[in-house]
Design an enzyme around this catalytic site. Structure first.
Site, PDB file in Angstrom:
ATOM      1  N   GLY A  11      26.932  84.132  35.309  1.00 19.35           N
ATOM      2  CA  GLY A  11      26.318  84.612  34.064  1.00 19.35           C
ATOM      3  C   GLY A  11      25.081  85.444  34.375  1.00 19.35           C
ATOM      4  N   ARG A  72      32.862  86.887  36.924  1.00 22.41           N
ATOM      5  CA  ARG A  72      33.397  85.638  37.465  1.00 22.41           C
ATOM      6  C   ARG A  72      34.754  86.034  38.053  1.00 22.41           C
ATOM      7  NH1 ARG A  72      29.659  82.105  34.752  1.00 22.41           N
ATOM      8  NH2 ARG A  72      29.420  82.621  32.560  1.00 22.41           N
ATOM      9  N   ASP A 103      25.095  78.067  40.831  1.00 21.95           N
ATOM     10  CA  ASP A 103      25.715  77.142  41.781  1.00 21.95           C
ATOM     11  C   ASP A 103      27.075  77.634  42.273  1.00 21.95           C
ATOM     12  OD1 ASP A 103      26.625  76.843  39.179  1.00 21.95           O
ATOM     13  OD2 ASP A 103      26.965  74.677  39.355  1.00 21.95           O
ATOM     14  N   THR A 126      19.950  82.061  36.821  1.00 20.49           N
ATOM     15  CA  THR A 126      20.704  81.489  35.709  1.00 20.49           C
ATOM     16  C   THR A 126      19.713  81.011  34.644  1.00 20.49           C
ATOM     17  OG1 THR A 126      22.083  79.638  34.977  1.00 20.49           O
ATOM     18  CG2 THR A 126      20.902  79.298  37.027  1.00 20.49           C
ATOM     19  N   ASP A 128      20.096  78.571  32.841  1.00 20.12           N
ATOM     20  CA  ASP A 128      20.254  77.121  32.632  1.00 20.12           C
ATOM     21  C   ASP A 128      19.245  76.254  33.393  1.00 20.12           C
ATOM     22  OD1 ASP A 128      22.417  77.834  31.126  1.00 20.12           O
ATOM     23  OD2 ASP A 128      23.919  77.283  32.622  1.00 20.12           O
ATOM     24  N   ASP A 130      19.692  74.946  36.194  1.00 19.77           N
ATOM     25  CA  ASP A 130      20.449  73.770  36.635  1.00 19.77           C
ATOM     26  C   ASP A 130      20.729  73.746  38.132  1.00 19.77           C
ATOM     27  OD1 ASP A 130      22.183  75.892  36.583  1.00 19.77           O
ATOM     28  OD2 ASP A 130      23.818  74.833  35.609  1.00 19.77           O
ATOM     29  N   ARG A 172      24.878  74.875  29.438  1.00 24.05           N
ATOM     30  CA  ARG A 172      26.108  74.278  29.986  1.00 24.05           C
ATOM     31  C   ARG A 172      25.984  72.761  29.956  1.00 24.05           C
ATOM     32  NH1 ARG A 172      30.024  77.247  32.798  1.00 24.05           N
ATOM     33  NH2 ARG A 172      28.600  78.909  33.272  1.00 24.05           N
TER      34      ARG A 172
HETATM   35  N1  LIG Z   1      34.162  76.845  45.211  1.00 30.81           N
HETATM   36  C1  LIG Z   1      34.130  78.193  45.203  1.00 30.81           C
HETATM   37  N2  LIG Z   1      34.693  78.899  46.225  1.00 30.81           N
HETATM   38  C2  LIG Z   1      34.669  80.239  46.231  1.00 30.81           C
HETATM   39  N3  LIG Z   1      34.112  80.992  45.268  1.00 30.81           N
HETATM   40  C3  LIG Z   1      33.548  80.356  44.244  1.00 30.81           C
HETATM   41  C4  LIG Z   1      33.524  78.930  44.142  1.00 30.81           C
HETATM   42  N4  LIG Z   1      32.890  78.585  43.001  1.00 30.81           N
HETATM   43  C5  LIG Z   1      32.539  79.747  42.405  1.00 30.81           C
HETATM   44  N5  LIG Z   1      32.928  80.807  43.140  1.00 30.81           N
HETATM   45  C6  LIG Z   1      32.755  82.244  42.816  1.00 30.81           C
HETATM   46  O1  LIG Z   1      31.475  82.449  42.216  1.00 30.81           O
HETATM   47  C7  LIG Z   1      31.648  83.058  40.930  1.00 30.81           C
HETATM   48  C8  LIG Z   1      30.509  82.680  40.024  1.00 30.81           C
HETATM   49  O2  LIG Z   1      30.516  81.269  39.788  1.00 30.81           O
HETATM   50  P1  LIG Z   1      30.238  80.675  38.334  1.00 30.81           P
HETATM   51  O3  LIG Z   1      30.325  79.208  38.437  1.00 30.81           O
HETATM   52  O4  LIG Z   1      31.093  81.363  37.342  1.00 30.81           O
HETATM   53  O5  LIG Z   1      28.748  81.163  37.970  1.00 30.81           O
HETATM   54  P2  LIG Z   1      27.327  80.721  38.529  1.00 30.81           P
HETATM   55  O6  LIG Z   1      27.152  81.311  39.882  1.00 30.81           O
HETATM   56  O7  LIG Z   1      26.370  81.351  37.537  1.00 30.81           O
HETATM   57  O8  LIG Z   1      27.296  79.220  38.530  1.00 30.81           O
HETATM   58  C9  LIG Z   1      33.018  82.580  40.489  1.00 30.81           C
HETATM   59  O9  LIG Z   1      33.582  83.412  39.511  1.00 30.81           O
HETATM   60  C10 LIG Z   1      33.805  82.644  41.791  1.00 30.81           C
HETATM   61  O10 LIG Z   1      34.206  83.953  42.074  1.00 30.81           O
HETATM   62  O1  LIG Z   2      29.045  83.914  28.895  1.00 31.80           O
HETATM   63  P1  LIG Z   2      30.079  82.838  28.988  1.00 31.80           P
HETATM   64  O2  LIG Z   2      31.124  83.139  29.983  1.00 31.80           O
HETATM   65  O3  LIG Z   2      30.589  82.477  27.627  1.00 31.80           O
HETATM   66  O4  LIG Z   2      29.373  81.521  29.558  1.00 31.80           O
HETATM   67  C1  LIG Z   2      28.488  80.744  28.819  1.00 31.80           C
HETATM   68  C2  LIG Z   2      27.716  79.884  29.788  1.00 31.80           C
HETATM   69  O5  LIG Z   2      26.922  80.725  30.636  1.00 31.80           O
HETATM   70  C3  LIG Z   2      25.560  80.344  30.571  1.00 31.80           C
HETATM   71  O6  LIG Z   2      24.910  81.168  29.586  1.00 31.80           O
HETATM   72  C4  LIG Z   2      24.891  80.584  31.912  1.00 31.80           C
HETATM   73  O7  LIG Z   2      25.549  79.854  32.932  1.00 31.80           O
HETATM   74  P2  LIG Z   2      25.707  80.396  34.446  1.00 31.80           P
HETATM   75  O8  LIG Z   2      24.400  81.047  34.790  1.00 31.80           O
HETATM   76  O9  LIG Z   2      26.000  79.176  35.285  1.00 31.80           O
HETATM   77  O10 LIG Z   2      26.803  81.380  34.484  1.00 31.80           O
HETATM   78  C5  LIG Z   2      25.594  78.880  30.092  1.00 31.80           C
HETATM   79  O11 LIG Z   2      24.401  78.485  29.460  1.00 31.80           O
HETATM   80  C6  LIG Z   2      26.771  78.917  29.142  1.00 31.80           C
HETATM   81  O12 LIG Z   2      27.369  77.644  29.018  1.00 31.80           O
HETATM   82 MG   LIG Z   3      26.546  77.672  37.027  1.00 29.43          MG
END
Ligand SMILES: Nc1ncnc2c1ncn2[C@@H]1O[C@H](COP(=O)(O)OP(=O)(O)O)[C@@H](O)[C@H]1O
Ligand SMILES: O=P(O)(O)OC[C@H]1O[C@](O)(COP(=O)(O)O)[C@@H](O)[C@@H]1O
Ligand SMILES: [Mg+2]
Length: 322
Positions: A11, A72, A103, A126, A128, A130, A172
């Site tokens: 995000g 993503r 994360d 992020t 969040d 978190d 989240r």
């Molecule tokens: N366990 C994993 N192994 C490989 N790539 C990952 C894994 N988890 C997440 N990713 C990659 O990182 C991208 C971002 O993760 P996501 O959880 O959507 O957002 P954030 O980084 O904000 O937590 C995912 O769309 C994916 O491409």
């Molecule tokens: O924009 P999307 O895909 O609807 O995702 C919404 C989620 O992304 C966030 O805005 C940010 O989360 P991340 O930074 O982990 O991607 C959360 O607060 C919310 O739950």
């Molecule tokens: Mg996240």
């Protein structure tokens, strides 16, 4: 090390642009070449790169979103996807990477390092907040300020009509945005996933407020609360308590946009700078965090496994002051 790349992933969060600027300008100052990767890991898989010079990152410190875009990527979760991505990096002569994300993005970076030896450092981006190991993530302060401004506006109308509002904020499965927003906006109660929500206790509190002739009540609901979102909770409360006319507002993605606060710009500038310094001294698989106003390195394994606990004193303070 001659060439590094920088990207944003997951995000978007206000301050990501300031982070890209800091990475780029620090790296250039250290004599490194810098490449920007568009659209997170998806852009890496497709080789969607752009060389960055100091002017390409001019006039972005104040802009929300991320000019490199974000994504993503399902394909990057696969071994084949990561092999394609690594092949593009190697072809470009990129030896190291700064990932600004959450994360999930750090898990992806760790996999890229394990399978292809690319040196990786993360900056927590992020709204969040978190991630474990940092007091603040880039974008959190701006999101809270945006939510507070919105709730101030809701308070005007809630007060004028003597209404009860349930306002849902993002986060989240974490309650950081909700807690800080609730404290700053003088909310009557804050409902977060980290503590059990008791509908009956909430109703008792609302009844007490009615008796004290409170003009209105605002309850902040974290989207991940154990009793559900703001709509679910409003419904459950209304089954037993309807003395106040009830309205629900879901703030949604307005919390993700907008010009970053000075706090987020400074945080992102320091983290971007430290990320490049960490790469130069050979660190890998670490996130840059801020602890007691100092920049620190936190292993990805810790940063993405769990998040900080909510400060129970602040939760109590909401109740004391409401
Ligand atoms: N366990 C994993 N192994 C490989 N790539 C990952 C894994 N988890 C997440 N990713 C990659 O990182 C991208 C971002 O993760 P996501 O959880 O959507 O957002 P954030 O980084 O904000 O937590 C995912 O769309 C994916 O491409
Ligand atoms: O924009 P999307 O895909 O609807 O995702 C919404 C989620 O992304 C966030 O805005 C940010 O989360 P991340 O930074 O982990 O991607 C959360 O607060 C919310 O739950
Ligand atoms: Mg996240």
């Amino acid at each position: 090390m001659k060439k590094i790349a920088v990207m944003t992933s997951g995000g978007d969060a206000p301050g990501m642009n300031a982070g890209i600027r800091a990475v780029t300008r620090t790296a250039l100052q250290k004599g490194l070449e810098v490449v920007g990767i568009y659209r997170g890991y998806q852009g890496m898989i497709e080789g969607d790169f752009i060389p960055l010079d100091r002017f390409r990152v001019s006039n972005i410190i104040q802009r929300g979103g991320t000019f490199l875009k974000t994504a993503r990527s399902e394909e990057f979760r696969t071994v084949e996807g990561r092999a394609k991505a690594a092949a593009h990096l190697k072809k470009e002569g990129i030896e190291a990477l700064v990932v600004i994300g959450g994360d999930g993005s750090f898990r992806g970076a760790a996999a890229l390092h394990a399978e292809h030896g690319i040196q990786v450092v993360g900056c927590p981006g992020t709204i969040d907040n978190d991630l474990y190991g940092t007091d603040y993530t880039i974008g959190y302060d701006t999101a809270v300020n945006t939510a507070v401004q919105a709730i101030d506006q809701i308070r005007d109308t809630a007060d004028s009509h003597n209404r009860l509002f349930f306002v849902e904020v993002m986060g989240r499965d974490a309650g950081f945005i909700a807690l800080r927003t609730g404290l700053a906006s003088g909310a009557e109660s804050v409902l977060v996933p980290e503590t059990t929500t008791y509908i009956d206790e909430l109703i008792t509190k609302l009844e007490e407020g009615r008796k004290l002739k409170k003009a209105s009540a605002i309850i902040i609901v974290a989207e991940g609360d154990d009793e559900g979102g703001a709509l679910d909770i409003a419904k459950k409360v209304n089954e037993k308590f309807d003395a106040w006319e009830t309205k629900v507002t879901v703030l949604g993605h307005i919390q993700r946009g907008g010009s970053p606060t000075a706090f987020d710009r400074i945080l992102a500038s320091r983290m971007g700078n430290s990320a490049v310094e960490a790469l130069l001294k050979g660190s890998t698989n670490v996130m840059i965090g801020q602890r007691n106003n100092e920049m620190v390195e936190v292993p990805f394994t810790q940063a993405s496994k769990h998040h900080e606990t909510l400060n129970p004193h602040l939760l109590e303070l909401v109740e004391i002051l409401s």
